[in-house]
Design a protein around this motif. Structure first.
Motif, mmCIF file in Angstrom:
data_model
loop_
_atom_site.group_PDB
_atom_site.id
_atom_site.type_symbol
_atom_site.label_atom_id
_atom_site.label_comp_id
_atom_site.label_asym_id
_atom_site.label_seq_id
_atom_site.Cartn_x
_atom_site.Cartn_y
_atom_site.Cartn_z
ATOM 1 N N ARG A 60 0.837 -1.193 0.000
ATOM 2 C CA ARG A 60 0.000 0.000 0.000
ATOM 3 C C ARG A 60 0.885 1.261 0.000
ATOM 4 N NH1 ARG A 60 -2.396 3.459 3.994
ATOM 5 N NH2 ARG A 60 -4.474 4.164 3.359
ATOM 6 N N GLY A 61 0.563 2.205 -0.903
ATOM 7 C CA GLY A 61 1.291 3.465 -0.973
ATOM 8 C C GLY A 61 2.602 3.402 -1.714
ATOM 9 N N GLU A 62 2.963 2.228 -2.258
ATOM 10 C CA GLU A 62 4.244 2.068 -2.947
ATOM 11 C C GLU A 62 4.072 2.232 -4.452
ATOM 12 O OE1 GLU A 62 7.714 -1.351 -3.723
ATOM 13 O OE2 GLU A 62 5.893 -1.843 -2.604
ATOM 14 N N THR A 63 5.063 2.875 -5.081
ATOM 15 C CA THR A 63 5.141 2.917 -6.539
ATOM 16 C C THR A 63 6.323 2.070 -6.972
ATOM 17 O OG1 THR A 63 4.165 5.127 -6.731
ATOM 18 C CG2 THR A 63 5.485 4.353 -8.590
ATOM 19 N N ALA A 64 6.024 0.974 -7.664
ATOM 20 C CA ALA A 64 7.076 0.090 -8.173
ATOM 21 C C ALA A 64 7.160 0.287 -9.680
ATOM 22 C CB ALA A 64 6.756 -1.364 -7.842
ATOM 23 N N ALA A 65 8.372 0.506 -10.169
ATOM 24 C CA ALA A 65 8.583 0.704 -11.604
ATOM 25 C C ALA A 65 9.061 -0.589 -12.236
ATOM 26 C CB ALA A 65 9.599 1.816 -11.836
ATOM 27 N N LEU A 66 8.435 -0.960 -13.340
ATOM 28 C CA LEU A 66 8.861 -2.107 -14.136
ATOM 29 C C LEU A 66 9.506 -1.545 -15.400
ATOM 30 C CD1 LEU A 66 8.639 -5.192 -13.908
ATOM 31 C CD2 LEU A 66 6.538 -5.071 -15.258
ATOM 32 N N VAL A 67 10.827 -1.762 -15.560
ATOM 33 C CA VAL A 67 11.564 -1.104 -16.636
ATOM 34 C C VAL A 67 12.287 -2.139 -17.503
ATOM 35 C CG1 VAL A 67 11.908 0.927 -15.173
ATOM 36 C CG2 VAL A 67 13.717 -0.780 -15.340
ATOM 37 N N THR A 111 -3.642 9.775 -1.531
ATOM 38 C CA THR A 111 -4.999 10.056 -1.067
ATOM 39 C C THR A 111 -5.817 8.786 -0.939
ATOM 40 O OG1 THR A 111 -4.963 12.244 -2.099
ATOM 41 C CG2 THR A 111 -7.128 11.330 -1.565
ATOM 42 N N HIS A 112 -5.701 7.905 -1.929
ATOM 43 C CA HIS A 112 -6.513 6.695 -1.963
ATOM 44 C C HIS A 112 -5.804 5.486 -1.346
ATOM 45 C CE1 HIS A 112 -9.737 8.270 -4.680
ATOM 46 N NE2 HIS A 112 -8.775 9.117 -4.995
ATOM 47 N N GLY A 113 -4.532 5.644 -0.998
ATOM 48 C CA GLY A 113 -3.804 4.529 -0.401
ATOM 49 C C GLY A 113 -3.569 3.385 -1.366
ATOM 50 N N MET A 114 -3.365 3.721 -2.637
ATOM 51 C CA MET A 114 -3.178 2.677 -3.649
ATOM 52 C C MET A 114 -1.728 2.210 -3.693
ATOM 53 S SD MET A 114 -5.236 4.307 -6.910
ATOM 54 C CE MET A 114 -4.123 5.710 -7.001
ATOM 55 N N ALA A 115 -1.539 1.045 -4.273
ATOM 56 C CA ALA A 115 -0.226 0.637 -4.759
ATOM 57 C C ALA A 115 -0.222 0.921 -6.254
ATOM 58 C CB ALA A 115 0.004 -0.851 -4.504
ATOM 59 N N MET A 116 0.937 1.330 -6.803
ATOM 60 C CA MET A 116 0.988 1.669 -8.218
ATOM 61 C C MET A 116 2.134 0.927 -8.900
ATOM 62 S SD MET A 116 0.803 5.348 -10.148
ATOM 63 C CE MET A 116 2.366 6.039 -9.603
ATOM 64 N N LEU A 117 1.808 0.274 -10.018
ATOM 65 C CA LEU A 117 2.815 -0.353 -10.861
ATOM 66 C C LEU A 117 3.013 0.555 -12.067
ATOM 67 C CD1 LEU A 117 4.657 -2.783 -11.380
ATOM 68 C CD2 LEU A 117 2.757 -3.854 -12.624
ATOM 69 N N PHE A 118 4.198 1.128 -12.185
ATOM 70 C CA PHE A 118 4.525 2.128 -13.197
ATOM 71 C C PHE A 118 5.433 1.472 -14.238
ATOM 72 C CE2 PHE A 118 7.194 6.217 -13.896
ATOM 73 C CZ PHE A 118 6.443 6.556 -15.018
ATOM 74 N N ILE A 119 4.895 1.257 -15.430
ATOM 75 C CA ILE A 119 5.641 0.602 -16.505
ATOM 76 C C ILE A 119 6.182 1.680 -17.437
ATOM 77 C CG2 ILE A 119 5.499 -1.020 -18.433
ATOM 78 C CD1 ILE A 119 3.105 -2.306 -16.973
ATOM 79 N N THR A 120 7.500 1.704 -17.636
ATOM 80 C CA THR A 120 8.084 2.782 -18.431
ATOM 81 C C THR A 120 9.456 2.381 -18.950
ATOM 82 O OG1 THR A 120 8.682 5.139 -18.435
ATOM 83 C CG2 THR A 120 9.159 3.889 -16.426
ATOM 84 N N HIS A 121 9.896 3.101 -20.013
ATOM 85 C CA HIS A 121 11.282 2.955 -20.468
ATOM 86 C C HIS A 121 12.092 4.186 -20.117
ATOM 87 C CE1 HIS A 121 9.396 4.928 -24.132
ATOM 88 N NE2 HIS A 121 10.399 5.726 -23.881
ATOM 89 N N ASP A 122 11.472 5.178 -19.462
ATOM 90 C CA ASP A 122 12.140 6.445 -19.155
ATOM 91 C C ASP A 122 12.696 6.398 -17.733
ATOM 92 O OD1 ASP A 122 12.927 9.066 -18.660
ATOM 93 O OD2 ASP A 122 11.341 9.904 -19.912
ATOM 94 N N LEU A 123 13.993 6.178 -17.623
ATOM 95 C CA LEU A 123 14.598 6.035 -16.297
ATOM 96 C C LEU A 123 14.666 7.350 -15.541
ATOM 97 C CD1 LEU A 123 17.420 3.435 -17.023
ATOM 98 C CD2 LEU A 123 15.116 3.064 -16.167
ATOM 99 N N ARG A 126 13.556 7.590 -11.659
ATOM 100 C CA ARG A 126 14.406 8.163 -10.602
ATOM 101 C C ARG A 126 13.624 9.155 -9.736
ATOM 102 N NH1 ARG A 126 20.089 8.869 -10.391
ATOM 103 N NH2 ARG A 126 20.287 8.297 -12.594
ATOM 104 N N ARG A 127 12.727 9.916 -10.372
ATOM 105 C CA ARG A 127 12.041 10.979 -9.647
ATOM 106 C C ARG A 127 10.716 10.547 -9.022
ATOM 107 N NH1 ARG A 127 13.377 14.077 -14.355
ATOM 108 N NH2 ARG A 127 11.190 14.296 -14.931
ATOM 109 N N HIS A 128 10.110 9.437 -9.514
ATOM 110 C CA HIS A 128 8.736 9.160 -9.098
ATOM 111 C C HIS A 128 8.493 7.771 -8.520
ATOM 112 C CE1 HIS A 128 7.254 12.923 -10.840
ATOM 113 N NE2 HIS A 128 8.049 12.688 -11.859
ATOM 114 N N ALA A 129 9.478 6.882 -8.529
ATOM 115 C CA ALA A 129 9.239 5.514 -8.044
ATOM 116 C C ALA A 129 9.955 5.270 -6.721
ATOM 117 C CB ALA A 129 9.701 4.496 -9.084
#
Length: 531
Positions: free
Chosen positions: A32-39, A201-213, A217-220
């Motif tokens: 909960r509340g974590e942003t994990a990036a899959l790159v 605000t919503h207490g979500m977990a977020m999986l952020f898929i991107t090729h932009d490192l 660096r700034r958001h995960a």
């Protein structure tokens, strides 16, 4: 849920299409509340992993492994339960909102539909909740936008609508698959800051898929690196970026655009110049029958480009970059004087203009949409050559196509294949080959790298610089990616609302910008503290 609550788990995820395994033994945990990036690079298995984990792949896909959402096993769920989870406890934000939103339905209707399906909310209550969602994603004039259709919104606004739909039912997990790729740097920053606020605000977990490192660096919080369907390295952002264990991870981190434009001869002659060039579009009549004043997309400006020079055109979406370039090529009606190669271009008409078009070509942003899927590469690359040089024999055309493909780093045997058989970077090389086979003097490069991952961007930049050096090409390089502009351009022109904010030598302008607007662009791109 507290911050230690595990929201989403994958354990040994495997995805195969027939005998071909595309994802092997993928395991990760989101709290909960974590942003994990899959790159990873294109084709590494990032998006297919997310789609497979939530049963969104076609029936031909075989998905094995353990999947859990808030402790509930997702293995073997009936279709009705999947439909309840997707859009309910799991929200999606996809890369291209234009294709994700229904063009026939208003924004309000599409938001109301997801509320009806998952909460049973209808009528006035659904419209009011839809309005609240538009306010939550910070869209202006929500009452007007509820009745607007997707084509009436900007790219950033459409992406905010997608986010509103994704959070409509208070999901526990939000999957954002390349949510900012086609957006300019300031809108990118706003969208990612919005996602972070909504996550908290919503207490979500977020999986952020991107090729932009840079964005990672700034958001995960954590990073998971994939290569050829396998997870090869995981850790916190600080661990992976500061002390990467794997050579592949170091390769990704080193794949930032580098180098500078090829040296320009001191006495390079002028190829293109325009004086008092402006573009205005007539607007439709209002319901009272009145016609508003024309919309001025480009205010009167002067521009000059030397032979062998690259001029970078930068600015936010709607700043007039592409409109200016199309006007210079006489592909958009404009006022003012245009001189190309010492000849007045703005006065040419009909066949006289068509004969000159061989000398200027365009490479577009989308390597998927700009190539006909029904034509083999031979026909795509040779089409313009056959039009402008009907005297050439089939054998000579084939020889020139083979030589041009070789020049852009593609094998001759690819001429018989179709665009869908190539990667994004290869398709963009095909588009470059189509442009240079006519031996033009000027190539307009309209966001040619934005749909490509960083390592492929780096290769394409090197190719474009090499072609410029050997052929003496001039480039108009349109981009919202200032790191790419810095690696390509001799000079930069900054546009805002169709006006020139400032212009000058690339390194000087990007290291010591004079205008507040340029400084904001640099800060949003992450270059502000590195130039």
């Amino acid at each position: 849920m507290d911050n230690d609550t595990v929201v989403f788990e994958l354990d040994g995820l495997r995805i195969a299409f027939g005998d071909t395994t595309v994802v092997e033994d993928l395991s990760l945990t989101l709290r909960r509340g974590e942003t994990a990036a899959l790159v990873g690079e294109s084709g590494s298995g990032k998006s297919v992993s997310a789609l497979g984990a939530l049963d969104l792949l076609p029936p031909s896909a075989k998905v094995d492994g353990t999947r859990r959402l808030l402790g509930e096993s997702l293995d073997g769920l009936p279709k009705a339960r999947w439909n309840a989870l997707r859009g309910g406890q799991v929200g999606f934000v996809f890369q291209e909102p234009t294709t994700s939103l229904n063009p026939l339905h208003s924004v309000g209707k599409q938001l109301a539909e997801t509320l009806r399906l998952h909460q049973g909310v209808r009528g006035r209550a659904a419209r009011e909740r839809a309005r609240e969602l538009l306010v939550a994603v910070q869209l202006p004039r929500p009452d007007v936008l509820l009745d607007a259709h997707p084509h009436q919104l900007s790219g950033g606004q459409r992406q905010r609508v997608m986010i509103a739909m994704a959070i409509a039912n208070d999901p526990a997990l939000l999957i954002a698959d390349e949510p900012t790729t086609a957006l300019d740097v300031t809108v990118q920053r706003e969208i990612l800051a919005l996602l972070a606020r909504l996550r908290d605000t919503h207490g979500m977990a977020m999986l952020f898929i991107t090729h932009d490192l840079n964005l990672v660096r700034r958001h995960a919080d954590s990073v998971h690196v994939m290569k050829q369907g396998r997870l090869i390295e995981s850790g916190t952002v600080a661990q992976v970026f500061d002390t990467p264990r794997e050579a592949y991870t170091r390769h990704l981190l080193a794949a930032e655009p580098e180098g500078r434009a090829v040296a320009l001869p001191a006495a390079a002659p002028t190829l293109l110049e325009a004086h008092a060039l402006s573009v205005a579009f007539e607007q439709g009549k209002s319901w009272l029958g009145r016609r508003p004043a024309p919309f001025v997309a480009v205010h009167p400006l002067d521009i000059q480009l030397a032979r062998g020079e690259t001029l970078g055109l930068v600015g936010e979406s709607g700043s007039g970059k592409t409109t200016l370039a199309m006007a210079l090529l006489r592909l958009t009606a404009a006022d003012g004087e245009i001189v190309f190669g010492g000849e007045r271009l703005d006065t040419l008409r009909g066949n006289a203009l068509r004969r000159r078009r061989r000398r200027f070509q365009v490479v577009f942003q989308d390597p998927y949409g700009s190539l006909s899927p029904r034509m083999p590469v031979m026909d795509i690359v040779s089409e313009g050559l056959r039009f402008h040089h009907p005297e050439l024999s089939d054998a000579e055309v084939e020889r020139r196509v083979a030589a041009t493909l070789d020049e852009v780093g593609l094998p001759a045997d690819c001429a018989a294949r179709y665009p869908h058989e190539f990667s994004g970077g290869q398709r963009q090389r095909i588009a470059v080959a189509r442009a240079i086979i006519l031996e033009p003097d000027l190539v307009v490069l309209d966001e040619p790298t934005s749909a490509l991952d960083r390592s492929v961007q780096k290769q394409l930049i090197a190719l474009l610089r090499d072609l410029q050096s050997r052929r003496g090409l001039s480039y108009l390089f349109i981009s919202h990616d200032l790191a790419v502009v810095r690696a390509m351009a001799h000079r930069v022109m900054v546009l805002k609302d169709g006006r020139v904010v400032e212009q000058g030598d690339c390194d000087t302008l990007l290291s010591r910008p004079q205008a507040d607007y340029t400084q904001r662009l640099l800060e949003a791109s992450g270059l502000g503290d590195r130039t």
